[in-house]
Enzyme design. Sequence first.
Site, PDB file in Angstrom:
ATOM      1  N   SER A 186      -9.727   0.985  -2.753  1.00 19.65           N
ATOM      2  CA  SER A 186      -8.370   1.203  -3.280  1.00 19.65           C
ATOM      3  C   SER A 186      -7.460   0.002  -3.053  1.00 19.65           C
ATOM      4  O   SER A 186      -6.677  -0.011  -2.096  1.00 19.65           O
ATOM      5  CB  SER A 186      -7.752   2.442  -2.619  1.00 19.65           C
ATOM      6  OG  SER A 186      -7.906   2.382  -1.200  1.00 19.65           O
TER       7      SER A 186
ATOM      8  N   LYS B 118      -6.032   1.588   8.150  1.00 17.73           N
ATOM      9  CA  LYS B 118      -7.407   1.486   8.626  1.00 17.73           C
ATOM     10  C   LYS B 118      -7.500   0.416   9.700  1.00 17.73           C
ATOM     11  O   LYS B 118      -6.953  -0.670   9.533  1.00 17.73           O
ATOM     12  CB  LYS B 118      -8.350   1.126   7.468  1.00 17.73           C
ATOM     13  CG  LYS B 118      -8.323   2.124   6.313  1.00 17.73           C
ATOM     14  CD  LYS B 118      -9.046   1.595   5.088  1.00 17.73           C
ATOM     15  CE  LYS B 118      -8.977   2.568   3.928  1.00 17.73           C
ATOM     16  NZ  LYS B 118      -9.596   2.031   2.691  1.00 17.73           N
TER      17      LYS B 118
ATOM     18  N   SER C 275      -8.559  -9.024  -1.773  1.00 23.18           N
ATOM     19  CA  SER C 275      -8.651  -8.548  -0.395  1.00 23.18           C
ATOM     20  C   SER C 275      -8.005  -9.541   0.564  1.00 23.18           C
ATOM     21  O   SER C 275      -8.380 -10.717   0.605  1.00 23.18           O
ATOM     22  CB  SER C 275     -10.120  -8.342  -0.009  1.00 23.18           C
ATOM     23  OG  SER C 275     -10.281  -8.266   1.392  1.00 23.18           O
ATOM     24  N   ARG C 276      -7.067  -9.075   1.365  1.00 24.92           N
ATOM     25  CA  ARG C 276      -6.416  -9.942   2.349  1.00 24.92           C
ATOM     26  C   ARG C 276      -7.419 -10.468   3.367  1.00 24.92           C
ATOM     27  O   ARG C 276      -7.363 -11.626   3.777  1.00 24.92           O
ATOM     28  CB  ARG C 276      -5.294  -9.176   3.059  1.00 24.92           C
ATOM     29  CG  ARG C 276      -4.081  -8.918   2.193  1.00 24.92           C
ATOM     30  CD  ARG C 276      -3.129  -7.951   2.837  1.00 24.92           C
ATOM     31  NE  ARG C 276      -3.651  -6.591   2.800  1.00 24.92           N
ATOM     32  CZ  ARG C 276      -3.002  -5.526   3.269  1.00 24.92           C
ATOM     33  NH1 ARG C 276      -1.820  -5.673   3.835  1.00 24.92           N
ATOM     34  NH2 ARG C 276      -3.525  -4.326   3.197  1.00 24.92           N
TER      35      ARG C 276
ATOM     36  N   ARG D  94      10.727   0.381   8.170  1.00 26.62           N
ATOM     37  CA  ARG D  94      11.573  -0.090   9.264  1.00 26.62           C
ATOM     38  C   ARG D  94      12.837  -0.757   8.750  1.00 26.62           C
ATOM     39  O   ARG D  94      13.909  -0.599   9.329  1.00 26.62           O
ATOM     40  CB  ARG D  94      10.801  -1.086  10.138  1.00 26.62           C
ATOM     41  CG  ARG D  94       9.726  -0.466  11.002  1.00 26.62           C
ATOM     42  CD  ARG D  94       8.972  -1.537  11.764  1.00 26.62           C
ATOM     43  NE  ARG D  94       8.293  -2.465  10.851  1.00 26.62           N
ATOM     44  CZ  ARG D  94       7.607  -3.524  11.249  1.00 26.62           C
ATOM     45  NH1 ARG D  94       7.532  -3.801  12.541  1.00 26.62           N
ATOM     46  NH2 ARG D  94       6.996  -4.306  10.379  1.00 26.62           N
TER      47      ARG D  94
ATOM     48  N   LYS E 128     -15.307  -2.509   7.590  1.00 29.03           N
ATOM     49  CA  LYS E 128     -15.493  -3.229   6.330  1.00 29.03           C
ATOM     50  C   LYS E 128     -14.550  -4.422   6.242  1.00 29.03           C
ATOM     51  O   LYS E 128     -14.867  -5.424   5.560  1.00 29.03           O
ATOM     52  CB  LYS E 128     -15.311  -2.290   5.140  1.00 29.03           C
ATOM     53  CG  LYS E 128     -13.979  -1.550   5.083  1.00 29.03           C
ATOM     54  CD  LYS E 128     -12.945  -2.222   4.241  1.00 29.03           C
ATOM     55  CE  LYS E 128     -11.633  -1.467   4.249  1.00 29.03           C
ATOM     56  NZ  LYS E 128     -10.580  -2.119   3.437  1.00 29.03           N
TER      57      LYS E 128
ATOM     58  N   TRP F 149       0.830  -1.205   0.000  1.00 29.18           N
ATOM     59  CA  TRP F 149       0.000   0.000   0.000  1.00 29.18           C
ATOM     60  C   TRP F 149       0.866   1.257   0.000  1.00 29.18           C
ATOM     61  O   TRP F 149       0.629   2.180  -0.773  1.00 29.18           O
ATOM     62  CB  TRP F 149      -0.938  -0.036   1.187  1.00 29.18           C
ATOM     63  CG  TRP F 149      -1.962   1.061   1.277  1.00 29.18           C
ATOM     64  CD1 TRP F 149      -2.380   1.672   2.426  1.00 29.18           C
ATOM     65  CD2 TRP F 149      -2.746   1.657   0.219  1.00 29.18           C
ATOM     66  NE1 TRP F 149      -3.354   2.601   2.153  1.00 29.18           N
ATOM     67  CE2 TRP F 149      -3.601   2.618   0.805  1.00 29.18           C
ATOM     68  CE3 TRP F 149      -2.781   1.474  -1.155  1.00 29.18           C
ATOM     69  CZ2 TRP F 149      -4.483   3.395   0.060  1.00 29.18           C
ATOM     70  CZ3 TRP F 149      -3.674   2.251  -1.913  1.00 29.18           C
ATOM     71  CH2 TRP F 149      -4.507   3.191  -1.307  1.00 29.18           C
TER      72      TRP F 149
ATOM     73  N   VAL G  33      -0.248  -8.298   6.707  1.00 31.38           N
ATOM     74  CA  VAL G  33      -1.158  -7.907   7.776  1.00 31.38           C
ATOM     75  C   VAL G  33      -2.592  -7.921   7.252  1.00 31.38           C
ATOM     76  O   VAL G  33      -2.876  -7.415   6.165  1.00 31.38           O
ATOM     77  CB  VAL G  33      -0.811  -6.496   8.296  1.00 31.38           C
ATOM     78  CG1 VAL G  33      -1.857  -6.021   9.311  1.00 31.38           C
ATOM     79  CG2 VAL G  33       0.574  -6.487   8.922  1.00 31.38           C
TER      80      VAL G  33
END
Length: 295
Positions: free
Chosen positions: A109, A79, A224-225, A30, A161, A11, A249
């Site tokens: 997105s 989010k 979508s994960r 990181r 969502k 992202w 994640v």
Amino acid sequence: MKVGVIGAGKWGSALAFAFSEKNEVVITSRRPRDLKNFVSLQEALSCEYLIITVPAQEVAAWLKDNFTFSGQKILVASKGIEASSGKFLNEIYSAYVPSENIAFLSGPSFAIEVQKSLPTALVVNSLNQVLSKEFAALFPSFIKAYTSIDVVGAEVSGAYKNVIAIAAGICSGLELGNNAAAALISRGLVEMQRFGLAYGAKPETFVGLGGAGDLFLTASSHLSRNFRVGLGLAAGKSQEDILQELGEVAEGIGTTYAISEILKTSDLHLPIAKEVYEMLEGKNPKESLRDLLSS
């Protein structure tokens, strides 16, 4: 404008690509990455405009360990609700950044499509309308940027969502059909709005880009994960195995646990979120389906 992107995952990388159409962009994370314009954290933090994609469950620790406010204008592009405290991201950031200097991004997105310059529309949400318009002007030509002052609504819809998307993945994995998927997503929208209104969100937010738009996207695609988490649960896999396979994640998991904690001291009726939590804890998805149909 010089824009610093914090977080070099899919992202963050997609946003760095998008914003580079009109702006000078640097990116950091990181761990060092072999990316164009990768810089140190300190150099990125010195930019006037910052886009932060640090995952919701890591935000509090990251801010405490790394961030000092020096007038930066910040767009939060992650989010979720913090599982350990039940706090929204705007509550966590408020200890470090004045409300007039921060905005929150919402809307449909997928990173992979942004990276391909495919068109979409997003919303910049801030109590400072001038700041929202400043950030909106930085977006590339293939993203239509709207503005809103409903920060709470944007946060709730962006987090909730993902929970509904897990449920939708389970629905798909169990092969329950299109009727069931449509029913689940529409009732999920009602549940998401019910939760948001309890925190002062505006009703219209939930039928806009950040609400229905992002929900329909996330709860209907294998990209979508969180949807893929649901597919794993439907297949009888453990949460640990799913996350290992995913390698990324899935914000819906932490948000589900946050909502479950909120439910302990609330009388809100949130049956889908409740069953997603139970399934993450090992409940048989077919039992959850039975309980949802009878609730």
